[in-house]
Design a protein around this motif. Structure first.
Motif, PDB file in Angstrom:
ATOM      1  N   SER A  37       0.833  -1.200   0.000  1.00  0.00           N
ATOM      2  CA  SER A  37       0.000   0.000   0.000  1.00  0.00           C
ATOM      3  C   SER A  37       0.867   1.249   0.000  1.00  0.00           C
ATOM      4  O   SER A  37       2.077   1.186   0.230  1.00  0.00           O
ATOM      5  CB  SER A  37      -0.941   0.021   1.205  1.00  0.00           C
ATOM      6  N   ARG A  38       0.244   2.357  -0.271  1.00  0.00           N
ATOM      7  CA  ARG A  38       0.952   3.625  -0.345  1.00  0.00           C
ATOM      8  C   ARG A  38       1.473   4.043   1.024  1.00  0.00           C
ATOM      9  O   ARG A  38       0.758   3.941   2.021  1.00  0.00           O
ATOM     10  CB  ARG A  38       0.021   4.711  -0.890  1.00  0.00           C
ATOM     11  N   ALA A  42      -4.116   5.539   3.301  1.00  0.00           N
ATOM     12  CA  ALA A  42      -5.127   6.062   2.383  1.00  0.00           C
ATOM     13  C   ALA A  42      -5.208   7.585   2.491  1.00  0.00           C
ATOM     14  O   ALA A  42      -5.055   8.159   3.574  1.00  0.00           O
ATOM     15  CB  ALA A  42      -6.481   5.439   2.696  1.00  0.00           C
ATOM     16  N   GLY A  48      -9.675   5.535  -3.942  1.00  0.00           N
ATOM     17  CA  GLY A  48      -8.551   4.613  -3.863  1.00  0.00           C
ATOM     18  C   GLY A  48      -8.516   3.687  -5.063  1.00  0.00           C
ATOM     19  O   GLY A  48      -9.561   3.235  -5.542  1.00  0.00           O
ATOM     20  N   VAL A  50      -6.934   0.066  -6.530  1.00  0.00           N
ATOM     21  CA  VAL A  50      -6.316  -1.197  -6.156  1.00  0.00           C
ATOM     22  C   VAL A  50      -6.234  -2.085  -7.393  1.00  0.00           C
ATOM     23  O   VAL A  50      -7.201  -2.204  -8.151  1.00  0.00           O
ATOM     24  CB  VAL A  50      -7.122  -1.917  -5.058  1.00  0.00           C
ATOM     25  N   VAL A  65       2.538   1.589  -7.211  1.00  0.00           N
ATOM     26  CA  VAL A  65       1.901   2.129  -6.012  1.00  0.00           C
ATOM     27  C   VAL A  65       2.596   3.427  -5.642  1.00  0.00           C
ATOM     28  O   VAL A  65       3.821   3.460  -5.469  1.00  0.00           O
ATOM     29  CB  VAL A  65       1.966   1.127  -4.840  1.00  0.00           C
ATOM     30  N   ASP A  71      -3.119   2.986  -5.078  1.00  0.00           N
ATOM     31  CA  ASP A  71      -3.031   3.105  -3.622  1.00  0.00           C
ATOM     32  C   ASP A  71      -2.655   1.780  -2.970  1.00  0.00           C
ATOM     33  O   ASP A  71      -2.146   1.766  -1.849  1.00  0.00           O
ATOM     34  CB  ASP A  71      -4.367   3.595  -3.064  1.00  0.00           C
ATOM     35  N   ALA A  72      -2.907   0.680  -3.672  1.00  0.00           N
ATOM     36  CA  ALA A  72      -2.515  -0.631  -3.155  1.00  0.00           C
ATOM     37  C   ALA A  72      -2.415  -1.620  -4.307  1.00  0.00           C
ATOM     38  O   ALA A  72      -3.085  -1.477  -5.331  1.00  0.00           O
ATOM     39  CB  ALA A  72      -3.511  -1.135  -2.111  1.00  0.00           C
ATOM     40  N   ALA A  90      -6.359  -5.103   1.201  1.00  0.00           N
ATOM     41  CA  ALA A  90      -5.784  -3.999   0.432  1.00  0.00           C
ATOM     42  C   ALA A  90      -6.838  -2.958   0.103  1.00  0.00           C
ATOM     43  O   ALA A  90      -6.559  -1.747   0.110  1.00  0.00           O
ATOM     44  CB  ALA A  90      -5.146  -4.534  -0.845  1.00  0.00           C
ATOM     45  N   THR A  91      -8.046  -3.411  -0.179  1.00  0.00           N
ATOM     46  CA  THR A  91      -9.147  -2.491  -0.476  1.00  0.00           C
ATOM     47  C   THR A  91      -9.452  -1.618   0.726  1.00  0.00           C
ATOM     48  O   THR A  91      -9.631  -0.399   0.601  1.00  0.00           O
ATOM     49  CB  THR A  91     -10.392  -3.289  -0.902  1.00  0.00           C
ATOM     50  N   ALA A  93      -7.374  -0.880   3.093  1.00  0.00           N
ATOM     51  CA  ALA A  93      -6.222   0.002   3.303  1.00  0.00           C
ATOM     52  C   ALA A  93      -6.223   1.180   2.342  1.00  0.00           C
ATOM     53  O   ALA A  93      -5.663   2.239   2.651  1.00  0.00           O
ATOM     54  CB  ALA A  93      -4.930  -0.798   3.151  1.00  0.00           C
ATOM     55  N   ALA A  94      -6.836   1.014   1.172  1.00  0.00           N
ATOM     56  CA  ALA A  94      -6.858   2.069   0.156  1.00  0.00           C
ATOM     57  C   ALA A  94      -8.057   2.995   0.277  1.00  0.00           C
ATOM     58  O   ALA A  94      -8.134   4.007  -0.434  1.00  0.00           O
ATOM     59  CB  ALA A  94      -6.854   1.443  -1.236  1.00  0.00           C
TER      60      ALA A  94
END
Length: 333
Positions: A37-38, A42, A48, A50, A65, A71-72, A90-91, A93-94
């Motif tokens: 992730s970035r 976020a 975001g 992904v 990224v 973003d991920a 990941a979703t 996190a973004a």
């Protein structure tokens, strides 16, 4: 097989860990489940982005990224889709509160697992939309897909949609931009040699010393046909003609020309391909206003290349030119 690896089963984890250690200013690596992730997390109020898929195509996707792109990214095992759990994590996190766009290459495993992850995210009140990249004109169906495969055009979708998200476009607008790119980008590739997946220990397909495969996929899937080795210009014509036939470009239209290496081809040879492709486009009155040449979506150590053409307008050109700061693509920052 000679590769700089330890245990073949740990190649992806160790490689991604090294990637994170090399680029701490850009990314953060989560190892369980595995995703990138970035750095900084976020961005609140921003859509975001992904993406992900099987490893072996580096720098896709983790290399993109960062500011102005993803973003991920979620790396699966070599040439194998990631499972829904890391995509779901990941979703989350973004997610900066403005929704998340999944950019999915058209491979059956990727499509199904991203769909499942999106359902899990929606259950936790994360709004998710998806686009499926299917730019490969070589075949309509393959061992891995229903319909056309997603290949090098994915890089252009991630860059342009990423720029739209970075400037503050809402989710509907980012989706629309991504779909515009998908509708106007086409690719085709060639393999001069096969690649070797570490855990398999042998080449993924057979080619005689004097053969090449036209229309190959990024996982070593068969293409349109095998032919005898030929000169760079002839091979370029065989890749470019189906792309142009499908796009039906008119005289005076503007395009981005992208010549991509599959991992084992010298840059000097990629510029030979670009040189002839540019001559062909110029002769047809098609104006190449933007270019990209290099190894941006690979197939391990495969020797070969792909040609991608994207029809441009002022909006897509502006977004392509927008600043980007990732490990694999960086300019304007």
């Amino acid at each position: 097989m000679k590769k700089l690896i330890n245990d073949p089963q740990n190649v992806v984890t160790e490689s991604v860990r090294g990637f994170g250690l090399a680029h701490p200013d850009l990314v953060r690596v989560n190892e369980d489940p595995l995703f990138v992730s970035r750095a900084g997390g976020a961005v609140q109020g921003k859509v975001g982005l992904v993406s992900g898929g099987g490893s072996g195509h580096e720098p896709l996707h983790a290399g993109y990224v960062g500011v102005g792109m993803l973003d991920a990214a979620v790396p699966g095992a070599m040439f194998t889709s990631p499972t829904p759990e890391p995509i779901f994590e990941a979703t989350k996190a973004a997610d900066g509160g403005a929704g998340v766009l999944h950019i999915v290459k058209n491979y059956t495993g990727d499509v199904l697992n991203f769909e499942t992850a999106a359902e899990l995210a929606e259950a936790e009140d994360v709004t998710v939309r998806s686009v499926v990249v299917n730019d490969d004109v070589a075949v309509e169906d393959s061992l891995y897909t229903a319909g056309r495969r997603g290949v090098a055009g994915t890089v252009l979708v991630e860059k342009i949609a990423g720029a739209a998200a970075e400037r503050g476009d809402d989710l509907d607008a980012v989706v629309a931009v991504a779909e515009q790119v998908i509708g106007n980008v086409r690719s085709m590739g060639v393999a001069l040699t096969a690649c070797t997946v570490p855990h398999a220990g042998k080449p993924s397909f057979d080619l005689a010393d004097d053969e090449i495969e036209i229309g190959i996929g990024i996982h070593g899937e068969p293409g349109r046909h095998k032919i005898a080795m030929a000169g760079a210009d002839e091979i370029t014509d065989r890749l470019l003609e189906p792309v142009l036939e499908d796009l039906k470009l008119a005289d005076g239209e503007q395009v981005l020309l992208f010549v991509n290496g599959m991992g084992g081809t010298p840059l000097s040879e990629l510029y030979l391909v670009y040189n002839h492709a540019r001559d062909v486009l110029d002769s047809r009155g098609v104006e190449v206003t933007r270019s990209l040449v290099g190894n941006y979506i690979t197939s391990l150590e495969m020797q070969g290349a792909s040609i991608t053409v994207l029809r441009l307008d002022s909006t897509l050109t502006e977004l392509w030119d927008a600043p980007v700061n990732t490990a694999a693509l960086r300019r304007g920052v």
